[in-house]
Design an enzyme around this catalytic site. Structure first.
Site, PDB file in Angstrom:
ATOM      1  N   ASP A 184       0.866  -1.178   0.000  1.00 51.48           N
ATOM      2  CA  ASP A 184       0.000   0.000   0.000  1.00 51.48           C
ATOM      3  C   ASP A 184       0.897   1.220   0.000  1.00 51.48           C
ATOM      4  O   ASP A 184       1.687   1.429   0.918  1.00 51.48           O
ATOM      5  CB  ASP A 184      -0.889  -0.017   1.245  1.00 51.48           C
ATOM      6  CG  ASP A 184      -1.935   1.094   1.230  1.00 51.48           C
ATOM      7  OD1 ASP A 184      -1.877   1.963   0.341  1.00 51.48           O
ATOM      8  OD2 ASP A 184      -2.805   1.090   2.118  1.00 51.48           O
TER       9      ASP A 184
ATOM     10  N   HIS B 293      -0.074   4.589  -0.291  1.00 48.72           N
ATOM     11  CA  HIS B 293      -0.856   5.816  -0.213  1.00 48.72           C
ATOM     12  C   HIS B 293      -0.103   6.957   0.477  1.00 48.72           C
ATOM     13  O   HIS B 293       0.824   6.741   1.253  1.00 48.72           O
ATOM     14  CB  HIS B 293      -2.175   5.555   0.508  1.00 48.72           C
ATOM     15  CG  HIS B 293      -2.020   5.277   1.979  1.00 48.72           C
ATOM     16  ND1 HIS B 293      -1.839   6.280   2.898  1.00 48.72           N
ATOM     17  CD2 HIS B 293      -2.035   4.121   2.673  1.00 48.72           C
ATOM     18  CE1 HIS B 293      -1.752   5.756   4.111  1.00 48.72           C
ATOM     19  NE2 HIS B 293      -1.856   4.438   3.997  1.00 48.72           N
TER      20      HIS B 293
ATOM     21  N   GLU C  58      -1.225  -1.121  -4.186  1.00 42.92           N
ATOM     22  CA  GLU C  58      -2.425  -0.374  -3.803  1.00 42.92           C
ATOM     23  C   GLU C  58      -2.192   1.138  -3.757  1.00 42.92           C
ATOM     24  O   GLU C  58      -1.189   1.603  -3.215  1.00 42.92           O
ATOM     25  CB  GLU C  58      -2.890  -0.861  -2.431  1.00 42.92           C
ATOM     26  CG  GLU C  58      -4.084  -0.131  -1.864  1.00 42.92           C
ATOM     27  CD  GLU C  58      -4.486  -0.664  -0.501  1.00 42.92           C
ATOM     28  OE1 GLU C  58      -5.210   0.044   0.224  1.00 42.92           O
ATOM     29  OE2 GLU C  58      -4.070  -1.790  -0.154  1.00 42.92           O
TER      30      GLU C  58
ATOM     31  N   GLU D  91     -10.759   2.648  -1.959  1.00 44.07           N
ATOM     32  CA  GLU D  91     -11.223   2.739  -0.573  1.00 44.07           C
ATOM     33  C   GLU D  91     -11.807   4.107  -0.236  1.00 44.07           C
ATOM     34  O   GLU D  91     -12.533   4.252   0.745  1.00 44.07           O
ATOM     35  CB  GLU D  91     -10.085   2.429   0.397  1.00 44.07           C
ATOM     36  CG  GLU D  91      -9.006   3.489   0.467  1.00 44.07           C
ATOM     37  CD  GLU D  91      -7.874   3.115   1.415  1.00 44.07           C
ATOM     38  OE1 GLU D  91      -7.680   3.839   2.396  1.00 44.07           O
ATOM     39  OE2 GLU D  91      -7.205   2.095   1.165  1.00 44.07           O
TER      40      GLU D  91
ATOM     41  N   HIS E 224     -11.603  -2.653   1.984  1.00 48.48           N
ATOM     42  CA  HIS E 224     -10.734  -1.936   2.905  1.00 48.48           C
ATOM     43  C   HIS E 224     -11.338  -1.952   4.298  1.00 48.48           C
ATOM     44  O   HIS E 224     -12.547  -1.837   4.469  1.00 48.48           O
ATOM     45  CB  HIS E 224     -10.584  -0.480   2.426  1.00 48.48           C
ATOM     46  CG  HIS E 224      -9.880   0.411   3.397  1.00 48.48           C
ATOM     47  ND1 HIS E 224     -10.547   1.234   4.275  1.00 48.48           N
ATOM     48  CD2 HIS E 224      -8.560   0.614   3.612  1.00 48.48           C
ATOM     49  CE1 HIS E 224      -9.671   1.908   4.997  1.00 48.48           C
ATOM     50  NE2 HIS E 224      -8.458   1.556   4.620  1.00 48.48           N
TER      51      HIS E 224
END
Length: 419
Positions: A202, A204, A230, A256, A306
């Site tokens: 992930d 982000h 992700e 998400e 999520h």
């Protein structure tokens, strides 16, 4: 069966401002298992969040429970506003009531996180009521099960943590970052778990990577055999996601931060991802998630909901959804974030052989322990900028408050070990 009242239950989870986590009945832990006890609370507040539960009451004495996520302190106000429309309505008309609430709020603009979260908790509670009234688990009202247990994955940023998850039966591990991705860290986790465990990343923000940096990182991780990559870029630009999609040979996952079928639609119709990740607390509700899954199925896209900021009620709802769709991949599980997670609901779900069992009790099969929820009143819901010595931003730039950044020191492939 008429709705008579709607009640909200807002609580603080983990570390809080002006306190230490040690004074809250135990040390909070992040996804990597790091304890935050003893740290200054304001500095550590990024490890805290709010959970918002909703109960709907009926004139037949049946109640339903739901959960809202996204921005819980604000969403609570939205739920209370919606309640004026719900009271006196037929509790069984779930989809009609959802649309009535959706239409009622359209004059305020696109729903976004707040509206989506409010609709989700309400709709979830209505499904709980219907299941209890009919004496059936929600999944049986949605067409029955494909499976009676759901595979889950955990979070790890160290080889030790990854091995601990494996010892607990997990067969999927996600390495999550805020800001810079540490490729050496991902490689170490992959080496620790071996080829038989799925590894995800992930990426982000904030600060978010630029599209080109996301491509550089993605290409560097291609040899690590990731299940998915992700949120490599900020969600505002789907064209940026398309650039990464075209340039990186790793399955992509996202979604998400959107709610409703209209929010997820471009990800699916443009084939931008291999995995959609609607949040079970803000996607719009159980029906919306099943509609999302059906849209994705038509494009051979799977679903892995999520739950990184969710409480335990939404986890039950996710299991009902995942049991009833053919394209279920696996469910994110934050199992060790805060000891109180297992005190505010009953029953408590336990992972067995890397899976969670699908509930079989009528409705969702869960209820909140109101007196425990009341022990943790909400004080704050937003986390400000991270510490200056963190890895979310380039060194010395936290005070600039930027949303995205170009990653420097590329010669070291964005690794933290570059000094």
């Amino acid at each position: 069966m008429k709705i008579t009242a709607v009640k909200t239950y807002l609580m603080q989870v983990g570390s809080r401002p002006t306190t230490t986590s040690a004074s809250q009945g135990g040390a909070a832990q992040d996804g990597a298992g790091r304890d935050s006890a003893g740290l200054g609370a304001d500095a550590d507040f990024r490890g805290s969040r709010n959970w918002l539960f909703v109960k709907i009451f009926t004139d037949e004495g049946i109640t339903g429970v739901g959960e809202c996520s996204g921005w819980p302190r604000v969403i609570e106000t939205a739920v209370k506003d919606y309640a004026s429309i719900l009271v006196g309505e037929e509790a069984g008309d779930i989809d009609r009531l959802w649309h009535r609430l959706y239409v009622a709020s359209m004059g305020h603009g696109i729903l976004g996180t707040v509206g989506g979260g409010a609709l989700t908790g309400i709709e979830m509670a209505l499904w709980d009521i219907k299941g209890k009234a009919l004496g059936q688990p929600v999944w049986n009202l949605l067409g029955g099960r494909f499976r009676d247990r759901i595979r889950v994955y955990g979070h790890a940023k160290t080889p030790e943590r990854a091995r601990d998850l494996m010892a607990r039966g997990y067969t999927g591990v996600k390495v999550g970052f805020t800001g810079a991705v540490d490729i050496d860290c991902v490689a170490a986790v992959r080496e620790a778990v071996g080829p038989d465990v799925d590894v995800m990343v992930d990426a982000h923000g904030p600060s978010w990577m630029t599209p080109q940096d996301a491509i550089i990182v993605g290409r560097a991780m291609e040899p690590l055999d990731l299940l998915f990559y992700e949120d490599p870029v900020a969600p505002e630009s789907l064209d940026a996601l398309a650039r990464v999609r075209d340039a990186v040979d790793i399955p992509l996952a996202a979604g998400e931060r959107v709610s409703t079928i209209w929010g997820i639609r471009p990800y699916i119709e443009r084939d931008l991802v291999d995995v959609i990740q609607p949040d079970t607390g803000r996607a719009g509700g159980i029906t919306q998630m099943r509609k999302m899954a059906a849209m994705a199925e038509g494009h051979f896209i799977t679903m892995a909901p999520h739950s990184g900021s969710l409480g335990p009620v939404a986890e039950f709802a996710a299991l009902h959804v995942m049991a009833t769709i053919p394209n279920a991949l696996m469910l994110e599980r934050v199992e060790f974030d805060w000891p109180g997670r297992y005190e505010v609901v009953e029953p408590v779900l336990k992972v067995v052989d890397g899976h969670l069992p699908v509930p079989t009790a009528p409705g969702l099969g869960v209820d909140i322990v109101e007196e425990e929820v009341a022990r943790y009143p909400s004080r704050r819901n937003v986390a400000d900028m991270p510490p200056e010595d963190g890895w979310a931003y380039e060194t010395g730039t936290v005070s600039e408050n930027v949303y995205f950044q170009t990653r420097l020191k590329r010669r070291a492939k964005l690794r933290r070990t570059d000094g």
